[in-house]
Scaffold this motif. Structure first.
Motif, PDB file in Angstrom:
ATOM      1  N   ILE A 108      11.758  -1.451 -38.524  1.00 51.16           N
ATOM      2  CA  ILE A 108      12.217  -2.215 -37.350  1.00 51.16           C
ATOM      3  C   ILE A 108      11.024  -2.795 -36.604  1.00 51.16           C
ATOM      4  N   ASP A 109      11.192  -4.022 -36.121  1.00 55.00           N
ATOM      5  CA  ASP A 109      10.200  -4.556 -35.187  1.00 55.00           C
ATOM      6  C   ASP A 109      10.905  -5.473 -34.190  1.00 55.00           C
ATOM      7  N   ILE A 110      10.396  -5.464 -32.969  1.00 56.56           N
ATOM      8  CA  ILE A 110      10.983  -6.319 -31.928  1.00 56.56           C
ATOM      9  C   ILE A 110       9.907  -7.241 -31.373  1.00 56.56           C
ATOM     10  N   SER A 111      10.226  -8.533 -31.317  1.00 57.95           N
ATOM     11  CA  SER A 111       9.298  -9.494 -30.702  1.00 57.95           C
ATOM     12  C   SER A 111       9.899  -9.997 -29.391  1.00 57.95           C
ATOM     13  N   GLY A 112       9.022 -10.398 -28.465  1.00 54.68           N
ATOM     14  CA  GLY A 112       9.478 -11.031 -27.225  1.00 54.68           C
ATOM     15  C   GLY A 112       9.567 -10.115 -26.039  1.00 54.68           C
ATOM     16  N   ARG A 113       8.596  -9.226 -25.917  1.00 55.53           N
ATOM     17  CA  ARG A 113       8.645  -8.316 -24.768  1.00 55.53           C
ATOM     18  C   ARG A 113       7.949  -8.898 -23.545  1.00 55.53           C
ATOM     19  N   HIS A 114       7.445 -10.131 -23.668  1.00 50.50           N
ATOM     20  CA  HIS A 114       6.812 -10.741 -22.500  1.00 50.50           C
ATOM     21  C   HIS A 114       7.816 -11.657 -21.815  1.00 50.50           C
ATOM     22  N   ARG A 115       7.672 -11.790 -20.523  1.00 56.57           N
ATOM     23  CA  ARG A 115       8.651 -12.551 -19.743  1.00 56.57           C
ATOM     24  C   ARG A 115       8.482 -14.046 -19.983  1.00 56.57           C
ATOM     25  N   ILE A 116       9.591 -14.734 -20.208  1.00 58.60           N
ATOM     26  CA  ILE A 116       9.575 -16.189 -20.162  1.00 58.60           C
ATOM     27  C   ILE A 116      10.389 -16.598 -18.934  1.00 58.60           C
ATOM     28  N   ARG A 117      10.619 -17.873 -18.728  1.00 57.25           N
ATOM     29  CA  ARG A 117      11.127 -18.324 -17.428  1.00 57.25           C
ATOM     30  C   ARG A 117      12.377 -17.570 -16.946  1.00 57.25           C
ATOM     31  N   ASP A 118      13.364 -17.429 -17.859  1.00 55.51           N
ATOM     32  CA  ASP A 118      14.639 -16.859 -17.394  1.00 55.51           C
ATOM     33  C   ASP A 118      14.791 -15.367 -17.635  1.00 55.51           C
ATOM     34  N   GLY A 119      13.828 -14.754 -18.199  1.00 57.11           N
ATOM     35  CA  GLY A 119      13.941 -13.319 -18.471  1.00 57.11           C
ATOM     36  C   GLY A 119      13.212 -12.961 -19.749  1.00 57.11           C
ATOM     37  N   TYR A 120      13.859 -12.135 -20.576  1.00 57.94           N
ATOM     38  CA  TYR A 120      13.225 -11.683 -21.819  1.00 57.94           C
ATOM     39  C   TYR A 120      14.098 -12.087 -23.000  1.00 57.94           C
ATOM     40  N   TYR A 121      13.495 -12.806 -23.941  1.00 58.24           N
ATOM     41  CA  TYR A 121      14.239 -13.196 -25.136  1.00 58.24           C
ATOM     42  C   TYR A 121      13.725 -12.335 -26.296  1.00 58.24           C
ATOM     43  N   LEU A 122      14.472 -11.290 -26.590  1.00 52.62           N
ATOM     44  CA  LEU A 122      14.031 -10.328 -27.608  1.00 52.62           C
ATOM     45  C   LEU A 122      14.665 -10.667 -28.954  1.00 52.62           C
ATOM     46  N   VAL A 123      13.888 -10.531 -30.009  1.00 49.84           N
ATOM     47  CA  VAL A 123      14.451 -10.680 -31.360  1.00 49.84           C
ATOM     48  C   VAL A 123      14.064  -9.431 -32.156  1.00 49.84           C
ATOM     49  N   CYS A 124      15.098  -8.753 -32.658  1.00 48.55           N
ATOM     50  CA  CYS A 124      14.854  -7.531 -33.432  1.00 48.55           C
ATOM     51  C   CYS A 124      15.075  -7.830 -34.915  1.00 48.55           C
ATOM     52  N   ALA A 125      14.145  -7.393 -35.755  1.00 47.49           N
ATOM     53  CA  ALA A 125      14.314  -7.535 -37.207  1.00 47.49           C
ATOM     54  C   ALA A 125      14.392  -6.141 -37.815  1.00 47.49           C
ATOM     55  N   ALA A 126      15.360  -5.951 -38.709  1.00 52.42           N
ATOM     56  CA  ALA A 126      15.498  -4.665 -39.412  1.00 52.42           C
ATOM     57  C   ALA A 126      15.513  -4.954 -40.904  1.00 52.42           C
ATOM     58  N   ALA A 127      14.612  -4.320 -41.643  1.00 50.30           N
ATOM     59  CA  ALA A 127      14.544  -4.531 -43.092  1.00 50.30           C
ATOM     60  C   ALA A 127      14.851  -3.223 -43.800  1.00 50.30           C
ATOM     61  N   ALA A 128      15.887  -3.272 -44.669  1.00 46.93           N
ATOM     62  CA  ALA A 128      16.232  -2.076 -45.456  1.00 46.93           C
ATOM     63  C   ALA A 128      15.414  -2.100 -46.741  1.00 46.93           C
ATOM     64  N   LEU A 129      14.644  -1.034 -46.967  1.00 46.96           N
ATOM     65  CA  LEU A 129      13.719  -1.007 -48.102  1.00 46.96           C
ATOM     66  C   LEU A 129      13.715   0.345 -48.802  1.00 46.96           C
ATOM     67  N   SER A 130      13.279   0.305 -50.066  1.00 45.38           N
ATOM     68  CA  SER A 130      12.931   1.556 -50.742  1.00 45.38           C
ATOM     69  C   SER A 130      11.413   1.581 -50.843  1.00 45.38           C
ATOM     70  N   VAL A 131      10.824   2.706 -50.455  1.00 45.13           N
ATOM     71  CA  VAL A 131       9.357   2.788 -50.478  1.00 45.13           C
ATOM     72  C   VAL A 131       8.891   4.046 -51.198  1.00 45.13           C
ATOM     73  N   SER A 132       7.695   3.945 -51.798  1.00 46.54           N
ATOM     74  CA  SER A 132       7.011   5.152 -52.262  1.00 46.54           C
ATOM     75  C   SER A 132       5.947   5.446 -51.209  1.00 46.54           C
ATOM     76  N   ALA A 133       5.046   6.366 -51.488  1.00 46.96           N
ATOM     77  CA  ALA A 133       4.067   6.714 -50.459  1.00 46.96           C
ATOM     78  C   ALA A 133       3.141   5.545 -50.115  1.00 46.96           C
ATOM     79  N   ASP A 134       2.785   4.746 -51.139  1.00 44.14           N
ATOM     80  CA  ASP A 134       1.805   3.692 -50.872  1.00 44.14           C
ATOM     81  C   ASP A 134       2.300   2.278 -51.167  1.00 44.14           C
ATOM     82  N   HIS A 135       3.557   2.117 -51.580  1.00 45.64           N
ATOM     83  CA  HIS A 135       4.048   0.768 -51.876  1.00 45.64           C
ATOM     84  C   HIS A 135       5.474   0.554 -51.407  1.00 45.64           C
TER      85      HIS A 135
END
Lengths: 137, 380
Positions: free
Chosen positions: A7-34
C-alpha cells in the motif's frame, strides 16, 4: 512465497481545497528478495475537503486503505511504510485493520512499496490534471 | 552502568525532559561516570546543555560509532573514510559549535567575527579534498573489478550486521588469518582472497558490518568500501542465529534496508551462522520468524567449520552461468598446449586421448569462443 498487498498513499500535503489523497494497493506474491508475481492493482482517490480540515488523521488513512483493499480480488498481508501510518508502533496499527498487517521488512516488500508508490503518485498526478484540480499550495 | 529512558516526545533543549536530565546528573555523580551515551541523535546545543548539567562528556550513538571506527581504522584509506564521515556529521552542526565556543570565550575565538562561516568553509574544503582522493580510489576499484570479471573471477561479498561472524567465516572459507574479535566493527578495511569452488574461481571479500539506522553520511563516506558489496556477483548475508529471535529479525531488517535499493538483482545467500550454539527446535522456531527475510538460506558454523560444502554448493548454483561444449584437438604438442590453457581458464569435465583429444569443457562464453577458434585453427 508469501501473498502481500503493498500500500502507498500520495497527497498528504494541502492543496487549495483540502487534501486530495490517492491510495494504491498492489496484490503480489513475493519471496524474500524478489517480487514473484503482480496479481492486481487497485487505486482509490479521496478528497478530504474543507478549510477546517487539518492534516489527514490516522483513522482517515486506515479507512482509505481498507476501502482500497476491498476493491482487490486477492487476499494478503497488508504492508506499508511505517511513515504512512505516522510511525505508530506496530501493535497500534495492527489493531486498527480488519486483516493481517505489518510494516515493510524484506527487500521484496520494500520493492513492492516502491511499486505502489509510483502507482499512487502517477495516478494522483494524472487525476489532478484530467479533473482539472488546481494544485494551489 | 545505568540506563535511562523517556517515553514522551524529545525536548528541544535537552532531548530528555529537564527532570530526567537532573536524574541523569545524579546517576553520573553516584557512578562517577566519565561519559553519557545517548541512543538518539543529539543537536550540538543539546549536547552542550546536557554536559553543562551532568558535568561530563556527552555523545550520541553516531559519535560512538565514529569513535569505534576511528580506533579501528588502520590504513590511509579507512582513516580518510572515517575523517570524511566525521566531517559530514559535523558540517550541519558547524555554526552552532562555533557559536557555543564563542559564548564561552574559548581560546582561538578572541572577538566577534565571521568564524561560523570560515569554520564551515574549512570543513567543506576538507570534505571536497577527501572526496576527490576517495573518488580516485573508487575508480581504481572499478577498474580492478572489471579486470577480475574479465579474468572469469566471480566476486562474492560477505555482508551482514556487525559482529555476525563474517570474518570468522571468511577465515574458514579461504583459510586466512584475518583478525576476528567478539566486538562490533572489527573489519573496516575490506580484505579479498581467492576462493576455490570446485573448479570455478571466485574472489571472496570480507567487508564492514551494517548497523541499525546506518546514517546516510556514513554510507556515503564508506561508499568505496560498501561498493564492494553492492557491485558483487553474489552476496553472502551472514546472520548470527544464536541471538534472541526478535533481535535476529531486527538485524536482518536492517540488512535488507541497507541493501535493497543498491544491489539490483544480485543474488543473496543467507548464511545462518553459529548453528552449533542453537538447538534444532529453537532453529525451527527462528526460521518461522525470519523465513521471509532469509533468501536461499544455508546453515553453517564458521567456527567449527561445519556445513561448508553445502554453502559452497549453494554459491556455485548462483554463480554467473558458464557454457559447456565438446572440443576436438589434435593429439600433438599444439593440442596439448591448448589443453593446458583450457585447464587454466575453466573446468575440464572429461578428456579422451585417442587419435584426437576429445574434451568435455565448461567455461565462460569468451573462453568457449577462443577455444573454438583454436580448435578451428589447429584443424586447418
Amino acid at each position: 512465497m508469501w501473498d502481500i498487498i503493498a500500500i502507498d498513499i500520495s497527497g498528504r500535503h494541502r492543496i487549495r481545497d483540502g487534501y486530495y489523497l490517492v491510495c494504491a494497493a498492489a496484490a503480489l506474491s513475493v519471496s524474500a528478495d524478489h517480487i514473484e508475481k503482480i496479481k492486481q492493482v487497485a487505486i482509490l482517490p479521496r478528497w478530504l475537503k474543507g478549510k477546517e480540515i487539518k492534516a489527514p488523521q490516522l483513522p482517515d488513512i486506515v479507512q482509505l486503505i481498507e476501502d482500497t483493499v476491498a476493491k482487490l480480488d486477492y487476499d494478503g498481508t497488508l504492508v506499508t511504510e511505517k511513515g504512512d501510518l505516522y510511525n505508530q508502533p506496530l501493535w497500534v496499527s495492527e489493531s486498527m485493520f480488519s486483516g493481517a498487517f505489518k510494516y515493510q521488512e524484506s527487500m521484496a516488500e520494500r520493492r513492492a512499496i516502491e511499486l505502489a508508490h509510483h502507482i499512487s503518485l502517477s495516478a494522483r498526478n494524472l487525476l489532478l490534471k484530467e479533473l482539472n484540480i488546481e494544485a494551489g499550495q | 552502568m545505568e540506563k535511562l529512558s523517556q517515553v514522551r516526545h524529545p525536548d528541544r533543549k535537552y532531548n530528555l525532559g529537564r527532570g530526567k536530565v537532573e536524574e541523569l546528573a545524579e546517576f553520573v555523580q553516584i557512578r562517577g561516570a566519565e561519559i553519557v551515551i545517548f541512543y538518539n541523535r543529539l543537536s550540538t546545543t543539546q549536547i552542550h546543555n546536557i554536559s553543562e548539567i551532568c558535568g561530563c562528556r556527552v555523545i550520541d550513538r553516531f559519535q560512538l560509532i565514529l569513535e569505534i571506527f576511528a580506533k579501528r581504522a588502520t590504513t590511509h584509506r579507512s582513516k580518510l573514510q572515517v575523517e570524511l564521515a566525521k566531517l559530514k556529521y559535523e558540517l550541519p552542526r558547524a555554526r552552532a559549535t562555533v557559536s557555543l565556543l564563542k559564548k564561552e570565550e574559548k581560546a582561538g575565538f578572541m572577538g566577534l567575527g565571521g568564524y561560523e562561516d570560515s569554520y564551515e568553509q574549512d570543513l567543506k574544503k576538507r570534505i571536497s579534498r577527501i572526496e576527490k582522493e576517495l573518488k580516485s580510489a573508487e575508480i581504481d576499484d572499478e577498474a580492478l573489478r572489471v579486470y577480475r570479471r574479465k579474468q572469469g573471477l566471480s566476486l562474492i561479498s560477505l555482508a551482514g550486521y556487525t559482529n555476525a561472524g563474517k570474518s570468522t567465516l571468511f577465515n574458514t572459507l579461504v583459510k586466512e588469518n584475518a583478525i576476528t574479535m567478539d566486538m562490533p566493527f572489527t573489519t573496516l578495511v575490506p580484505m579479498t582472497r581467492a576462493l576455490d569452488l570446485g573448479g570455478r574461481k571466485a574472489l571472496l571479500t570480507d567487508t564492514v558490518g551494517f548497523i541499525e539506522e546506518l546514517p546516510h553520511w556514513l554510507v556515503d563516506a564508506f561508499k568505496s568500501t560498501l561498493d564492494g558489496i553492492f557491485l558483487s556477483d553474489i552476496i553472502l548475508l551472514v546472520v548470527d542465529v544464536s541471538e534472541n529471535p526478535e533481535l535476529v529479525r531486527q538485524k536482518l531488517d536492517t540488512c535488507h534496508d541497507t541493501l535493497w535499493d543498491r544491489i539490483g538483482g544480485v543474488p543473496i545467500i543467507t548464511v545462518l551462522n553459529k548453528i552449533d550454539l542453537i538447538s534444532s527446535e529453537a532453529l525451527e522456531a527462528l526460521l518461522d520468524k525470519i523465513g521471509h527475510l532469509a533468501p536461499n538460506y544455508v546453515f553453517v558454523s564458521a567456527k567449527e567449520g561445519t556445513w561448508l560444502p553445502e554453502l559452497k554448493d549453494e554459491i556455485r548454483q548462483h554463480l554467473p552461468e558458464w557454457e559447456s561444449c565438446t572440443l576436438s584437438l589434435p593429439n600433438s604438442s599444439e593440442g596439448m598446449s591448448v589443453l593446458s590453457w583450457l585447464y587454466e581458464e575453466g573446468i575440464v569435465h572429461k578428456v579422451d586421448y585417442g587419435e584426437r583429444i576429445l574434451v568435455d569443457y565448461e567455461a565462460r562464453t569468451e573462453i568457449i569462443y577462443r577455444a573454438k577458434a583454436f580448435e578451428m585453427e589447429l584443424a586447418e
